[in-house]
Scaffold this motif. Sequence first.
Motif, mmCIF file in Angstrom:
data_model
loop_
_atom_site.group_PDB
_atom_site.id
_atom_site.type_symbol
_atom_site.label_atom_id
_atom_site.label_comp_id
_atom_site.label_asym_id
_atom_site.label_seq_id
_atom_site.Cartn_x
_atom_site.Cartn_y
_atom_site.Cartn_z
ATOM 1 N N PRO A 72 0.846 -1.087 0.006
ATOM 2 C CA PRO A 72 0.004 0.092 0.001
ATOM 3 C C PRO A 72 0.720 1.228 -0.046
ATOM 4 N N ALA A 74 0.662 5.579 -0.701
ATOM 5 C CA ALA A 74 -0.482 6.984 -0.731
ATOM 6 C C ALA A 74 -0.531 7.545 -2.128
ATOM 7 N N SER A 101 -4.245 1.571 -0.294
ATOM 8 C CA SER A 101 -3.701 2.294 0.700
ATOM 9 C C SER A 101 -5.372 2.974 1.255
ATOM 10 N N GLN A 127 -5.836 -1.556 3.195
ATOM 11 C CA GLN A 127 -4.804 -1.108 4.320
ATOM 12 C C GLN A 127 -5.381 -0.065 4.918
ATOM 13 N N TYR A 129 -5.153 2.361 8.912
ATOM 14 C CA TYR A 129 -4.576 2.844 10.151
ATOM 15 C C TYR A 129 -5.782 2.945 10.995
ATOM 16 N N THR A 155 -2.036 -1.600 9.537
ATOM 17 C CA THR A 155 -0.466 -0.860 9.685
ATOM 18 C C THR A 155 -0.277 -0.397 11.002
ATOM 19 N N LYS A 223 0.565 -5.274 9.673
ATOM 20 C CA LYS A 223 1.694 -4.894 8.822
ATOM 21 C C LYS A 223 2.685 -4.012 9.835
ATOM 22 N N SER A 245 7.921 -5.364 7.942
ATOM 23 C CA SER A 245 8.002 -4.233 7.263
ATOM 24 C C SER A 245 8.603 -3.186 8.111
ATOM 25 N N ASP A 278 8.047 -6.832 3.181
ATOM 26 C CA ASP A 278 8.262 -5.721 2.113
ATOM 27 C C ASP A 278 9.607 -4.760 2.672
ATOM 28 N N GLY A 280 12.638 -2.645 0.253
ATOM 29 C CA GLY A 280 13.844 -3.070 -0.689
ATOM 30 C C GLY A 280 14.056 -4.300 -1.660
ATOM 31 N N ARG A 282 13.783 -5.549 -4.785
ATOM 32 C CA ARG A 282 14.064 -4.870 -6.380
ATOM 33 C C ARG A 282 14.162 -5.929 -7.577
ATOM 34 N N GLY A 301 6.881 -1.545 -2.855
ATOM 35 C CA GLY A 301 6.129 -0.228 -2.907
ATOM 36 C C GLY A 301 6.543 0.873 -3.764
ATOM 37 N N ARG A 302 7.924 1.113 -3.757
ATOM 38 C CA ARG A 302 8.491 2.334 -4.566
ATOM 39 C C ARG A 302 8.594 1.880 -6.223
HETATM 40 C C1 LIG Z 1 5.281 7.072 -0.972
HETATM 41 C C2 LIG Z 1 4.910 6.005 0.025
HETATM 42 C C3 LIG Z 1 3.537 5.872 0.514
HETATM 43 C C4 LIG Z 1 3.527 4.859 1.487
HETATM 44 N N1 LIG Z 1 2.188 5.033 2.036
HETATM 45 C C5 LIG Z 1 1.813 3.960 2.833
HETATM 46 C C6 LIG Z 1 0.364 3.791 3.309
HETATM 47 O O1 LIG Z 1 -0.524 4.523 2.930
HETATM 48 N N2 LIG Z 1 0.229 2.783 4.178
HETATM 49 C C7 LIG Z 1 1.208 1.936 4.368
HETATM 50 O O2 LIG Z 1 0.707 1.027 5.288
HETATM 51 N N3 LIG Z 1 2.424 1.985 4.073
HETATM 52 C C8 LIG Z 1 2.723 2.739 3.292
HETATM 53 N N4 LIG Z 1 3.929 3.052 2.754
HETATM 54 C C9 LIG Z 1 4.942 1.856 3.080
HETATM 55 C C10 LIG Z 1 4.626 0.648 2.076
HETATM 56 O O3 LIG Z 1 3.401 0.141 2.172
HETATM 57 C C11 LIG Z 1 5.875 -0.314 2.175
HETATM 58 O O4 LIG Z 1 5.972 -0.709 3.399
HETATM 59 C C12 LIG Z 1 7.142 0.116 1.662
HETATM 60 O O5 LIG Z 1 6.849 0.991 0.427
HETATM 61 C C13 LIG Z 1 8.068 -0.938 1.063
HETATM 62 O O6 LIG Z 1 9.419 -0.773 0.725
HETATM 63 P P1 LIG Z 1 9.772 -0.468 -0.726
HETATM 64 O O7 LIG Z 1 9.439 0.883 -1.187
HETATM 65 O O8 LIG Z 1 11.204 -0.574 -0.539
HETATM 66 O O9 LIG Z 1 9.358 -1.556 -1.432
HETATM 67 C C14 LIG Z 1 4.428 3.833 1.773
HETATM 68 C C15 LIG Z 1 5.446 4.039 1.170
HETATM 69 C C16 LIG Z 1 6.125 4.989 0.275
HETATM 70 C C17 LIG Z 1 7.123 4.817 -0.554
#
Ligand SMILES: Cc1cc2nc3c(=O)[nH]c(=O)nc-3n(C[C@H](O)[C@H](O)[C@H](O)COP(=O)(O)O)c2cc1C
Length: 358
Positions: A72, A74, A101, A127, A129, A155, A223, A245, A278, A280, A282, A301-302
Amino acid sequence: MRELRDKARSLLDPVIRDFYEGGADSETALAENERAFARLALLPRILAGAGQASTAVRLLGADLDTPVLVAPTAFHRLAHPDGEVATARAAAAAGTVLIASMAATTAVAEVTAAARDVRPDAQVWFQLYLQPEPEVTAELVRRAEAAGCTALVVTADSPVFGRHGRDERNGFHDLPPGYAAENMRDLPGTPPGGTRPIAMSPALSWADLRRLRELTRLPVVLKGVLHPADAARAADEGLAAVVVSNHGGRQLDAAPATVEALPAVVAAIAGRIPVLLDGGVRTGSDVVTALALGATAVAVGRPVLWGLAAEGEDGVARVLRTLREQTAHVLTLCGARDRADLAPDQVVARGIREVPAC
Ligand SMILES: Cc1cc2nc3c(=O)[nH]c(=O)nc-3n(C[C@H](O)[C@H](O)[C@H](O)COP(=O)(O)O)c2cc1C
Ligand SMILES: O=C(O)C(=O)c1ccccc1
């Protein structure tokens, strides 16, 4: 993947790019997530006769084509005008789960409709909060259920918002005009048509999670698990799965890399419920490393945001396809048909070790 990342970086407004890419404080946890995978090597098994590798996995009763879920994140409309609809379509087409999200710029009902349009059995998890006002959480759950989500993901690593230095320097504190956190519209206590901010609370406890579970029959995934004692408690309490995570390095900056926290969590869960990871991930090697250490699946995520920003739905599809193909290839090279053929002894630390004297 690098190509899509570079394209996304060149297309995105620098303030949005920093929001997506940034981490908390010194960005140590952010960097460590990737570095920890780089410090690990895979020991292949040879002559295993494994045959064609399969990336299929069964998770919470659903059959997925790939063990790489969409984490998830945002505000997808800031990456691409099609926003979460594009992500949902690509995830459905890839045969994976989209974890939508709560902070999406598209309402969850529209997200599930987009996914189902591609594939009627598409899996979308919601997901959330937990909100300090129980009636707000209850309404969010009701909406996720009505939208057809098949699991809730709570989360729990965010008792407060992380400190994101890049956003502070850029003055990025809110969505720009014309965008809204659509799931937060018309909730109890908001003026008609208005949205309320997402609250994070350090007062939340396991009791609140238990109350959530009384509201719904949906499986609840936790999470943000890093401590093995919390993982054990999640299994004891009847949660459906945990996600190891550190929020992509956006919350506790001193948190360990997730792949380093994984083995102790897997040991504590002892096979009772699936363990996801989750942070890193890639490459296919990263995926196979996590699977060998006992994860049932991973999430990204990214990389999804890079695909979305670079090429919309097609870009997300490419990210998910690339990771699935790489995973199948690495499984084959490791002598494994699927994750059941992998073992933790196939993951070893890189680096110079002492040569035994002879
Ligand atoms: C821009 C951004 C927004 C995120 N928004 C949320 C969110 O709304 N809810 C949530 O549980 N995690 C959020 N996360 C965390 C991701 O769910 C996830 O744990 C994380 O991005 C995993 O790492 P990675 O980006 O290296 O793959 C967000 C991460 C990023 C980078
Ligand atoms: O940025 C985040 O990591 C995140 O989780 C979030 C939560 C609420 C609103 C926006 C982003």
